[in-house]
Design a protein around this motif. Sequence first.
Motif, PDB file in Angstrom:
ATOM      1  N   TRP A 132       0.690  -1.325  -0.082  1.00 59.19           N
ATOM      2  CA  TRP A 132       0.001  -0.017  -0.040  1.00 59.19           C
ATOM      3  C   TRP A 132       0.998   1.296  -0.197  1.00 59.19           C
ATOM      4  CZ3 TRP A 132      -4.816  -0.593   3.570  1.00 59.19           C
ATOM      5  CH2 TRP A 132      -5.769  -1.665   2.981  1.00 59.19           C
ATOM      6  N   PHE A 133       2.108   1.259   0.268  1.00 52.72           N
ATOM      7  CA  PHE A 133       2.937   2.181   0.250  1.00 52.72           C
ATOM      8  C   PHE A 133       3.558   2.810  -1.025  1.00 52.72           C
ATOM      9  CE2 PHE A 133       3.857   0.831   4.742  1.00 52.72           C
ATOM     10  CZ  PHE A 133       3.234   1.689   5.368  1.00 52.72           C
ATOM     11  N   VAL A 134       3.345   1.622  -1.953  1.00 53.48           N
ATOM     12  CA  VAL A 134       3.930   1.864  -3.324  1.00 53.48           C
ATOM     13  C   VAL A 134       3.206   2.942  -4.105  1.00 53.48           C
ATOM     14  CG1 VAL A 134       4.335   0.598  -5.622  1.00 53.48           C
ATOM     15  CG2 VAL A 134       4.770  -0.643  -3.353  1.00 53.48           C
ATOM     16  N   PRO A 135       1.957   3.343  -4.166  1.00 49.80           N
ATOM     17  CA  PRO A 135       1.568   4.201  -4.739  1.00 49.80           C
ATOM     18  C   PRO A 135       1.534   5.620  -4.525  1.00 49.80           C
ATOM     19  CG  PRO A 135      -0.171   2.508  -4.291  1.00 49.80           C
ATOM     20  CD  PRO A 135       0.933   2.251  -3.346  1.00 49.80           C
ATOM     21  N   PHE A 136       2.548   5.924  -3.437  1.00 45.68           N
ATOM     22  CA  PHE A 136       2.791   7.419  -2.943  1.00 45.68           C
ATOM     23  C   PHE A 136       3.991   7.755  -2.832  1.00 45.68           C
ATOM     24  CE2 PHE A 136      -1.095   5.289  -1.147  1.00 45.68           C
ATOM     25  CZ  PHE A 136      -2.094   6.111  -1.627  1.00 45.68           C
ATOM     26  N   ALA A 137       4.345   8.974  -2.944  1.00 46.02           N
ATOM     27  CA  ALA A 137       5.780   9.520  -2.588  1.00 46.02           C
ATOM     28  C   ALA A 137       5.720  10.289  -1.247  1.00 46.02           C
ATOM     29  CB  ALA A 137       5.878  10.499  -3.871  1.00 46.02           C
ATOM     30  N   VAL A 211       2.680 -11.788   4.636  1.00 46.65           N
ATOM     31  CA  VAL A 211       1.616 -10.701   4.535  1.00 46.65           C
ATOM     32  C   VAL A 211       2.280  -9.234   5.000  1.00 46.65           C
ATOM     33  CG1 VAL A 211       1.167 -10.777   7.262  1.00 46.65           C
ATOM     34  CG2 VAL A 211      -0.504  -9.934   5.646  1.00 46.65           C
ATOM     35  N   TYR A 212       3.500  -9.510   5.835  1.00 46.09           N
ATOM     36  CA  TYR A 212       4.186  -8.157   6.103  1.00 46.09           C
ATOM     37  C   TYR A 212       5.345  -7.839   5.246  1.00 46.09           C
ATOM     38  CZ  TYR A 212       6.881 -11.802   8.571  1.00 46.09           C
ATOM     39  OH  TYR A 212       7.538 -12.959   9.016  1.00 46.09           O
ATOM     40  N   LEU A 213       5.367  -8.765   4.100  1.00 43.79           N
ATOM     41  CA  LEU A 213       6.600  -8.380   3.239  1.00 43.79           C
ATOM     42  C   LEU A 213       5.955  -8.107   1.744  1.00 43.79           C
ATOM     43  CD1 LEU A 213       8.963 -11.477   3.701  1.00 43.79           C
ATOM     44  CD2 LEU A 213       8.919  -9.069   4.478  1.00 43.79           C
ATOM     45  N   LEU A 214       6.674  -7.376   0.913  1.00 46.35           N
ATOM     46  CA  LEU A 214       6.236  -6.948  -0.266  1.00 46.35           C
ATOM     47  C   LEU A 214       5.892  -8.120  -1.223  1.00 46.35           C
ATOM     48  CD1 LEU A 214       8.205  -3.870  -1.550  1.00 46.35           C
ATOM     49  CD2 LEU A 214       5.910  -4.201  -1.584  1.00 46.35           C
ATOM     50  N   SER A 215       4.987  -8.059  -2.151  1.00 48.10           N
ATOM     51  CA  SER A 215       4.488  -9.368  -2.752  1.00 48.10           C
ATOM     52  C   SER A 215       4.011  -8.995  -4.248  1.00 48.10           C
ATOM     53  CB  SER A 215       3.609 -10.148  -2.019  1.00 48.10           C
ATOM     54  OG  SER A 215       2.600 -10.924  -2.711  1.00 48.10           O
ATOM     55  N   ALA A 258       8.816   6.406   2.015  1.00 45.22           N
ATOM     56  CA  ALA A 258      10.236   6.717   1.424  1.00 45.22           C
ATOM     57  C   ALA A 258      11.065   5.510   1.455  1.00 45.22           C
ATOM     58  CB  ALA A 258      10.954   7.794   1.936  1.00 45.22           C
ATOM     59  N   GLU A 259      10.981   4.594   2.664  1.00 42.88           N
ATOM     60  CA  GLU A 259      11.901   3.346   2.722  1.00 42.88           C
ATOM     61  C   GLU A 259      11.241   2.358   1.552  1.00 42.88           C
ATOM     62  OE1 GLU A 259      12.256   4.082   7.423  1.00 42.88           O
ATOM     63  OE2 GLU A 259      11.061   2.691   6.574  1.00 42.88           O
ATOM     64  N   VAL A 260      10.013   2.119   1.403  1.00 42.76           N
ATOM     65  CA  VAL A 260       9.652   1.167   0.247  1.00 42.76           C
ATOM     66  C   VAL A 260      10.241   1.676  -0.866  1.00 42.76           C
ATOM     67  CG1 VAL A 260       7.701   0.490  -0.978  1.00 42.76           C
ATOM     68  CG2 VAL A 260       7.362   0.450   1.462  1.00 42.76           C
ATOM     69  N   ALA A 261      10.056   3.137  -1.467  1.00 43.63           N
ATOM     70  CA  ALA A 261      10.705   3.528  -2.640  1.00 43.63           C
ATOM     71  C   ALA A 261      12.006   3.134  -2.715  1.00 43.63           C
ATOM     72  CB  ALA A 261      10.576   4.879  -2.678  1.00 43.63           C
TER      73      ALA A 261
END
Length: 296
Positions: A132-137, A211-215, A258-261
């Motif tokens: 869910w963090f991916v779509p944002f900056a 569930v708590y990792l990127l997939s 930011a960390e996901v980015a």
Amino acid sequence: MTAFPEPARTLWTVYADSRRRPRRIHALGVEHRAALLRLTGSPPEVAPERESRDAYVRRLDDMIYVCPWETRLRSWLAFERFRDEQVAGVAAAFVPPPAAERATGDFEQWKRSGKPLRPHILTSTWHVPLDWFVPFAREERCLMLGTPGTGYRKPDTSEEHAEPPVAGQGSATAAPARTLIYVTAMGEARRRVADALPVVRANLGDGTGEVYLLSAGRLDTLGRWLGGFHPRSLVELDYGGLVHLLDDRTLSTDESVAEVAVALTGMRRGEAELTVAMYKRLLARWRPVRALEAAN
């Protein structure tokens, strides 16, 4: 607003101008109290008898954006997930079989009627899924920490006009509030998810994973969900009730987006150490929050 067909468009336009509707800063509390009243009744009520007529409203420039609560549909979907995740005895302890069967029957009837099953709101308990963090900056964040004088932080100018003032108050930003929200354009959200998907698939596989990792599987599901809405829509990530589990410092220093980015950048460049470092920071932040679900 233009995405809604008539007569819904007219009804939501009137609703947006109503002084009686729950304002954004109070809406989450209104939803929460209504859910508690249903679930603490005897017998508990899994979903309301009628669909909610409320919505989240945002005004930006000359455009009105409406996100229906769809409490009934979301309650059915949440109950399905709950029963899938729990053994039968545990589920029955929370909702007696007669009430569960009634809710299931109502939902099946809804499905057979051909009504939409895609909610305008996705909900997660006890954490924010990393996809869910991916779509944002990072710069799209709006943080409000309580009331003025207690760590209150005024939102960006673009957010001040997201909601009209509450009746009887001089400014909507003067109301007690504690929120952390990201807002972006639908086009940006879709582009970021589409760019990230092949990177995640190549590095983490195509499954759903922990569930708590990127997939890649969940990211693909998110992308398809976003693809079902009007291209000029807005997308929000709202921390909701989680803000009451985290102190001011934790919220202020939360750099999950930011960390996901950065983790995705590390994957693209083949910089494993950078990716692992970001993952560790994310897990260190969210694992303790998720652990509260099982706290006694």
